[in-house]
Write a protein that holds these residues in place. Structure first.
Motif, PDB file in Angstrom:
ATOM      1  N   TYR A 196       0.806  -1.225   0.000  1.00  0.00           N
ATOM      2  CA  TYR A 196       0.000   0.000   0.000  1.00  0.00           C
ATOM      3  C   TYR A 196       0.842   1.280   0.000  1.00  0.00           C
ATOM      4  N   ARG A 311      -2.119  -2.837  -7.143  1.00  0.00           N
ATOM      5  CA  ARG A 311      -0.974  -1.931  -7.078  1.00  0.00           C
ATOM      6  C   ARG A 311      -1.416  -0.502  -6.810  1.00  0.00           C
ATOM      7  N   VAL A 312      -0.481   0.270  -6.262  1.00  0.00           N
ATOM      8  CA  VAL A 312      -0.712   1.685  -5.982  1.00  0.00           C
ATOM      9  C   VAL A 312       0.426   2.432  -6.652  1.00  0.00           C
ATOM     10  N   GLU A 313       0.076   3.448  -7.399  1.00  0.00           N
ATOM     11  CA  GLU A 313       1.084   4.116  -8.205  1.00  0.00           C
ATOM     12  C   GLU A 313       0.846   5.618  -8.082  1.00  0.00           C
ATOM     13  N   SER A 314       1.865   6.378  -7.695  1.00  0.00           N
ATOM     14  CA  SER A 314       1.617   7.808  -7.548  1.00  0.00           C
ATOM     15  C   SER A 314       1.880   8.518  -8.868  1.00  0.00           C
ATOM     16  N   LEU A 320      -3.179   9.269  -6.877  1.00  0.00           N
ATOM     17  CA  LEU A 320      -2.685   7.898  -6.841  1.00  0.00           C
ATOM     18  C   LEU A 320      -3.549   7.069  -7.786  1.00  0.00           C
ATOM     19  N   HIS A 323      -5.036   0.120  -8.591  1.00  0.00           N
ATOM     20  CA  HIS A 323      -5.635  -0.975  -9.351  1.00  0.00           C
ATOM     21  C   HIS A 323      -6.209  -1.970  -8.361  1.00  0.00           C
TER      22      HIS A 323
ATOM     23  N   GLU B   3       4.977  14.297  -4.879  1.00  0.00           N
ATOM     24  CA  GLU B   3       5.236  12.875  -4.720  1.00  0.00           C
ATOM     25  C   GLU B   3       6.210  12.400  -5.778  1.00  0.00           C
ATOM     26  N   THR B   4       7.090  11.527  -5.373  1.00  0.00           N
ATOM     27  CA  THR B   4       7.926  10.873  -6.365  1.00  0.00           C
ATOM     28  C   THR B   4       7.076   9.778  -6.979  1.00  0.00           C
ATOM     29  N   GLU B   5       7.462   9.349  -8.153  1.00  0.00           N
ATOM     30  CA  GLU B   5       6.655   8.301  -8.784  1.00  0.00           C
ATOM     31  C   GLU B   5       7.001   6.943  -8.204  1.00  0.00           C
ATOM     32  N   GLU B   6       6.271   6.581  -7.171  1.00  0.00           N
ATOM     33  CA  GLU B   6       6.521   5.306  -6.499  1.00  0.00           C
ATOM     34  C   GLU B   6       5.484   4.309  -6.973  1.00  0.00           C
ATOM     35  N   LYS B   7       5.906   3.076  -7.070  1.00  0.00           N
ATOM     36  CA  LYS B   7       4.973   2.036  -7.496  1.00  0.00           C
ATOM     37  C   LYS B   7       5.047   0.876  -6.516  1.00  0.00           C
ATOM     38  N   THR B   8       3.926   0.241  -6.308  1.00  0.00           N
ATOM     39  CA  THR B   8       3.927  -0.990  -5.536  1.00  0.00           C
ATOM     40  C   THR B   8       3.133  -2.013  -6.307  1.00  0.00           C
ATOM     41  N   GLY B   9       3.406  -3.267  -6.139  1.00  0.00           N
ATOM     42  CA  GLY B   9       2.581  -4.303  -6.748  1.00  0.00           C
ATOM     43  C   GLY B   9       3.171  -4.858  -8.027  1.00  0.00           C
ATOM     44  N   PRO B  10       2.444  -5.813  -8.636  1.00  0.00           N
ATOM     45  CA  PRO B  10       2.962  -6.494  -9.826  1.00  0.00           C
ATOM     46  C   PRO B  10       3.014  -5.552 -11.029  1.00  0.00           C
ATOM     47  N   PRO B  17      -6.833  -3.058 -16.651  1.00  0.00           N
ATOM     48  CA  PRO B  17      -7.975  -2.757 -15.788  1.00  0.00           C
ATOM     49  C   PRO B  17      -9.023  -1.892 -16.488  1.00  0.00           C
TER      50      PRO B  17
END
Ligand SMILES: Cc1cc2nc3c(=O)[nH]c(=O)nc-3n(C[C@H](O)[C@H](O)[C@H](O)COP(=O)(O)OP(=O)(O)OC[C@H]3O[C@@H](n4cnc5c(N)ncnc54)[C@H](O)[C@@H]3O)c2cc1C
Ligand code: SF4
Ligand code: SF4
Ligand code: SF4
Ligand code: SF4
Lengths: 416, 180
Positions: A196, A311-314, A320, A323, B3-10, B17
């Motif tokens: 998150y 996923r979370v993407e800024s 944000l 997905h 914010e910096t471009e941070e990503k989490t997840g696959p 989507p």
């Protein structure tokens, strides 16, 4: 003369126990490790089930001076209550019915009996803080780690000479007949659940942080704004069961996070007209009468998505992209939100395990477990040891208050 | 602070989507303001309606998914779906919904909206055309059956002209006309 009762923790549960014992003529020592009493409830805005201000619960309204500020004067003015803030338990010995407890009293930098909240010190030094205009005791607090040149000036110029920067830690040993554990809960910092982005992305916050944002007395004066740039929040997404019901963190359901998430969703959709709320959940658990929050939020247009976040993407514009896998549709959805609010697990407070082991109590996932798991007396933790409120596990205020009253009734029966 | 471009997840490349900003958030209001659509928002996705439905296992979208798609704003997908037309209108879903969502009625609303937007399946249009042209859906052609039963060959009192002229001025007549 009988020995006093020690109540550890001055949240709603501990305060209720203390004030009701005191009203029944029992001397009570109420301690809290913080400098302001009230516990977690201090930081909340409106309360379910009545949507009242957090400090006005029926049944306490008759008490003078506490509509808006529950127990305000009672804690300090009730002669049978000996309130000690900045205080921890250092050691417990003795036998049930006659415990000998060593209390560690933090340095009293500001004398609450003298402080008039004039504001001089908070103006000249960063180290002084007024936690809330309704704080109890009515005094500013001082954080020695933030000390600066202004602190000395404040000490010299305080009109009531309430400040003593060279105060030191002291110890006191008390003999008490019973111990009431009312140490409450702590909202888990969900940075460990790294999908998150909490702690990395400023616009990802927790429900408790949202409660403070919605509070008109809070930093943003109740405005719903993005922490990253102060921009107005238009789209809010809440994620349920973050760290709860998860064997990697806490196996239990934190029980009240569904209700307070929906309470917040209701406040946002009814009081912040232009904001939309989506809630991503696995199950919505609005027990008892609280189902109405679920129905009302649906009527108000809150969007419920059963599924989990992929996923979370800024984005550069401060939003944000989130997905979400929608398990009911078997499709992935992409949302663009300003604020992502995590309903993080409610965990036992720091050092709860020390208290459990020093009294030889049972642990229920780190919370105080009942002495006899099959009896119905969940508040009885041991011989002459009781627990109430969040100390027993996540609980709402009315339940915490009821448990505190059950404790009081047990103690009074024991003294007959 | 930006914010910096941070990503989490696959990685995103594997997932395509549905972009919520491309959906129509007003769709739910359009439906809930139609006859018997008021309780739409009460749906909590329990899927009782799907459990009750005698035909849903033949469908790509189950009844609870269709309700969910309406709430999400998936206007095009719902109004062009075959399911709303294949619904048997048996009302089992509506009967059992614990939140009093009038599922069948809502599918009627969807059909009406779909018809207004010109999404009527060919076979339904063909039925409409038969009705308008012939004044009835099932013509009595096997006269011998009636004969065997000692009945006169013509169905007594059957007047199709009235039906035809009424239908011509309804939406059915209009749809058939547009379809030609
Ligand atoms: C976001 C959010 C919203 C909520 N909204 C609602 C709501 O609308 N309605 C509702 O009924 N409930 C709500 N709750 C729940 C409510 O906060 C709790 O029921 C209530 O605060 C529990 O009170 P307590 O006294 O048991 O514990 P706490 O409030 O946690 O108080 C415990 C006190 O003990 C002190 N302490 C802890 N350990 C020690 C120690 N070792 N030594 C000394 N002192 C110690 C702490 O400093 C604290 O002051 C909400 C909770 C959250 C997180
Ligand atoms: S200057 Fe003294 S009286 Fe004024 S707020 Fe500070 S401590 Fe209290
Ligand atoms: S109350 Fe709701 S959000 Fe909290 S742990 Fe239980 S199911 Fe999850
Ligand atoms: S039965 Fe009713 S509440 Fe349940 S999914 Fe179907 S429409 Fe929604
Ligand atoms: S009315 Fe339609 S959707 Fe509802 S149960 Fe019958 S066939 Fe299924």
């Amino acid at each position: 003369m009988t020995d006093p009762v020690l109540v550890i923790g001055a949240g709603v549960a501990g305060m209720t126990a203390a004030v009701e014992l005191a009203d029944n003529g029992v001397k009570t020592i109420l301690i809290d490790r913080k400098s302001t009493i009230g516990g977690n409830a201090l930081e909340l805005y409106k309360a379910f089930p009545t949507d009242d201000c957090f400090y006005c619960f029926e049944g306490n309204r008759w008490r003078p001076g506490i509509r808006k500020c529950f127990y305000r004067s009672a804690m300090v003015d009730q002669p049978n209550i000996d309130l000690k803030t900045d205080t921890r338990v250092k050691g417990i010995s003795g036998t049930p019915g006659k415990f000998s407890v060593i209390l560690d009293l933090g340095p009293q930098y500001v004398d609450p009996k003298r402080c008039t909240l004039c504001g001089l010190c908070t103006n000249v030094s960063e180290a002084f803080l007024l936690a809330s205009p309704q704080c109890q005791p009515q005094a500013v607090s001082y954080d020695p780690e933030k000390t600066d040149d202004g602190a000395k000036k404040a000490e010299d110029e305080c009109p009531t000479q309430a400040i003593n920067l060279s105060a030191i830690q002291t110890e006191e040993t008390v003999t008490v007949s019973d111990i009431v554990i009312a140490t409450g809960y702590h909202e888990m910092k969900p940075s460990v659940v790294d999908e998150y982005g909490y702690g990395k992305l400023p616009n990802v916050i927790t429900q408790l942080e949202l409660a403070q944002m919605l509070d008109p007395n809070g930093e943003s004066a109740g405005a719903l704004v993005r922490p990253s740039d102060g921009a107005q929040v238009k789209n809010v997404m809440m994620i349920q069961c973050v760290g709860s019901r998860d064997e990697n963190y806490y196996p239990f359901c934190s029980k009240i996070c569904c209700v307070f998430a929906l309470k917040h969703a209701n406040i946002i959709s009814s009081e912040r007209n232009d904001s939309r709320v989506s809630v991503v959940y696995m199950d919505i658990r609005t027990y008892d009468q609280h189902e109405r929050y679920y129905r009302e939020t649906r009527d108000a247009g809150v969007e419920f998505v059963r599924g989990r976040v992929s996923r979370v993407e800024s984005q550069k514009d401060g939003t944000l992209d989130v997905h979400v896998y929608d398990s009911l549709l078997n499709r992935y959805l992409k949302f663009t939100v300003d604020l992502l609010v995590l309903s993080s697990a409610l965990e036992p407070p720091e050092a709860a395990d020390e208290l459990l082991s020093s009294l030889g109590l049972n642990s229920a996932s780190g919370y105080v477990g009942p002495a006899d798991p099959i009896s119905e007396n969940e508040v009885v933790a041991g011989e002459h040891v009781y627990a109430c409120g969040g100390a027993l596990g996540p609980a709402e205020v009315p339940e915490s208050v009821n448990q505190a009253r059950a404790v009081v009734s047990k103690i009074l029966q024991g003294r007959k | 602070m930006t914010e910096t471009e941070e990503k989490t997840g696959p990685p995103v490349t594997l997932i395509d989507p549905i972009d919520m900003t491309k959906l129509d958030p007003k769709f739910r209001n359009d439906i809930s303001s139609m006859p018997n659509g008021e309780e739409l928002s009460a749906c909590f996705a329990c899927s009782t309606c799907t459990a009750a439905c005698p035909i849903a296992n033949q469908w790509d979208y189950m009844p609870h998914q269709l309700i969910r798609m309406i709430l999400l704003g998936m206007r095009d997908e719902v109004l062009s779906s075959k399911e709303i037309w294949e619904c048997l209108t048996c009302f089992q879903c509506q009967e059992r919904c614990p939140q009093k969502v009038r599922v069948t009625d809502i599918f009627f609303d969807c059909k009406n909206l779909a018809a207004e937007e010109g999404h009527v399946p060919e076979n339904v249009l063909a039925l409409g055309k038969t009705l308008v042209d012939k004044g009835q859906l099932y013509e009595v052609i096997n006269d011998w059956e009636r004969e065997d039963l000692d009945l006169e060959p013509e169905v007594p009192g059957l007047s199709i002209e009235g039906i035809q002229s009424i239908l011509k001025s309804t939406r059915t007549g209009k749809l058939v006309e547009d379809g030609e």
